[in-house]
Design a protein around this motif. Structure first.
Motif, short mmCIF file in Angstrom:
data_model
loop_
_atom_site.label_atom_id
_atom_site.label_comp_id
_atom_site.label_asym_id
_atom_site.label_seq_id
_atom_site.Cartn_x
_atom_site.Cartn_y
_atom_site.Cartn_z
N GLU A 1 -99.08 -21.64 -0.39
CA GLU A 1 -97.64 -21.45 -0.27
C GLU A 1 -96.93 -22.63 -0.95
N GLU A 2 -95.81 -22.34 -1.56
CA GLU A 2 -95.03 -23.36 -2.25
C GLU A 2 -93.56 -22.99 -2.18
N GLY A 3 -92.71 -23.97 -1.93
CA GLY A 3 -91.29 -23.71 -1.90
C GLY A 3 -90.51 -24.98 -1.60
N ASN A 4 -89.19 -24.87 -1.58
CA ASN A 4 -88.39 -26.03 -1.22
C ASN A 4 -88.51 -26.29 0.28
N VAL A 5 -88.10 -27.47 0.70
CA VAL A 5 -88.29 -27.87 2.10
C VAL A 5 -87.62 -26.87 3.06
N PHE A 6 -86.42 -26.44 2.71
CA PHE A 6 -85.70 -25.52 3.59
C PHE A 6 -86.47 -24.21 3.78
N SER A 7 -86.96 -23.62 2.67
CA SER A 7 -87.64 -22.33 2.77
C SER A 7 -88.96 -22.44 3.51
N ILE A 8 -89.68 -23.56 3.35
CA ILE A 8 -90.96 -23.72 4.04
C ILE A 8 -90.76 -23.90 5.54
N PHE A 9 -89.75 -24.70 5.92
CA PHE A 9 -89.53 -24.96 7.34
C PHE A 9 -88.79 -23.83 8.05
N GLU A 10 -87.86 -23.19 7.34
CA GLU A 10 -87.05 -22.15 7.97
C GLU A 10 -87.60 -20.75 7.79
N ASP A 11 -88.39 -20.53 6.73
CA ASP A 11 -88.89 -19.18 6.47
C ASP A 11 -90.32 -19.22 5.94
N PRO A 12 -91.27 -19.78 6.72
CA PRO A 12 -92.66 -19.81 6.26
C PRO A 12 -93.22 -18.40 6.22
N ARG A 13 -93.99 -18.08 5.18
CA ARG A 13 -94.51 -16.72 5.03
C ARG A 13 -96.02 -16.63 5.28
N HIS A 14 -96.77 -17.70 4.99
CA HIS A 14 -98.22 -17.63 5.14
C HIS A 14 -98.62 -17.98 6.57
N PRO A 15 -99.55 -17.24 7.18
CA PRO A 15 -99.98 -17.54 8.55
C PRO A 15 -100.46 -18.97 8.74
#
Length: 333
Positions: A239-253
């Motif tokens: 998984e890769e993304g900006n800090v907001f997307s990783i903390f607020e909307d994580p997609r990988h289990p």
């Protein structure tokens, strides 16, 4: 993913270890970029490939077992993998510097800390011994070591863990590198010193306009530090993304599980403190990886197809990439 105008571009990197037990794919088809002035965090459990990725960039993969078998590493559009060792020695410490995980084993116990920093400055800047020594003392002052002139004459064993880590930062930044790789820079330090070291790195980053790759197993450490996060597992980016997307909307289990394992202030129930959630199972053996998704043996959401199909990174928008068949589902809070 790569950006042609980025400071650092890593493309399709594969670093394998060939041993008597077989071939371990420590870094398997990893691609990412680092922009000028950016802080990028690479997170994951021990053994996921974070440090080997950093050593591959530095050209320090342990040999003969380890070998970069594929990929390109572009710094300012120059492929570092095409450089001979002598030229890489000019790059290390000058354009790219690294803070290693354990300063006690990274510093030479037979040389004073000032001499070690001075040696780096002489090697890359060609200045006199006197000028290099003055610069080394100045660097120790910048990393907030008290009585820098006196401490410069001390040997590493005379310094505390926090001070040794500051010496490593001073050495890494002594030639004003474009890229600073920090491999678990706060792991062996207590919480108070951790915060001081992170604040120091951010301040020096602004002073020197240095781009940082921070390698850690602790997502909590990077929450206030990084602009983007890469999550690695079993040698791959999952998984890769900006800090907001990783903390607020994580997609990988796996990312969700890492976030749930972070201690949170005030997490209490009527029976006391809420227990942390653990990730079941263990980190996989790279010599005997399961087919399909490497995380499926530990994943509570795994389906039969996950055991058979090689999962590709999927862009779910705004540079957020996920290696999961469930990536179109919103992360649960």
């Amino acid at each position: 993913m790569d950006h042609d105008d980025a400071l650092l571009n890593v493309r399709d990197l594969k670093t394998y270890f060939h041993t008597l037990d077989g071939t371990a794919k420590a870094v398997d088809d990893v691609s990412f970029y680092l922009d000028k002035g950016e802080t990028l965090a690479i997170v994951g459990e021990s053994g996921c490939g974070k440090s080997i990725t950093a050593l591959s960039i530095m050209g320090l993969v342990p040999q003969p077992a380890g070998k970069i078998v594929n990929g390109q590493i572009y710094l300012n559009n120059d492929n570092l993998l095409e450089y001979p060792e002598r030229k890489m020695q000019d790059i290390r410490g000058d354009k790219i510097a690294m803070i290693f995980q354990e300063p006690m084993t990274s510093l030479n116990p037979l040389m004073t800390v000032g001499s070690q920093i001075s040696e780096m400055i002489q090697r890359h800047r060609g200045v006199s011994k006197k000028e290099s020594w003055e610069r080394s003392v100045s660097m120790l002052e910048k990393v907030q070591i008290p009585s820098p002139g006196k401490r410069a004459r001390d040997y590493p064993h005379l310094l505390s863990g926090g001070m040794r880590q500051r010496v490593m930062i001073a050495m890494a930044l002594s030639c004003n590198p474009q890229v600073l790789i920090a491999d678990e820079p706060t792991t062996a330090l207590d919480v108070t010193i951790q915060a001081q070291i992170l604040d120091l790195m951010l301040r020096l980053k602004q002073d020197y306009n240095t781009s940082i790759i921070m390698i850690t197993h602790d997502l909590g450490v990077v929450a206030e530090v990084a602009q983007r996060i890469i999550v690695m597992y079993a040698g791959k980016i999952i998984e890769e993304g900006n800090v907001f997307s990783i903390f607020e909307d994580p997609r990988h289990p796996y990312t969700k599980a890492l976030l749930k394992s972070i201690p949170k202030f005030g997490n209490r129930t009527e029976h006391g403190r809420e227990p942390l959630q653990e990730i079941t199972g263990i980190v996989p053996n790279l010599y005997t990886l399961a087919s399909g998704c490497s995380f499926h043996p530990r994943c509570k959401e795994a389906m039969d197809i996950c055991k058979l199909k090689e999962i590709q990174l999927t862009d779910v928008g705004d540079g957020h990439r996920v290696r999961c068949l469930l990536c179109d589902q919103k992360g649960e809070k």
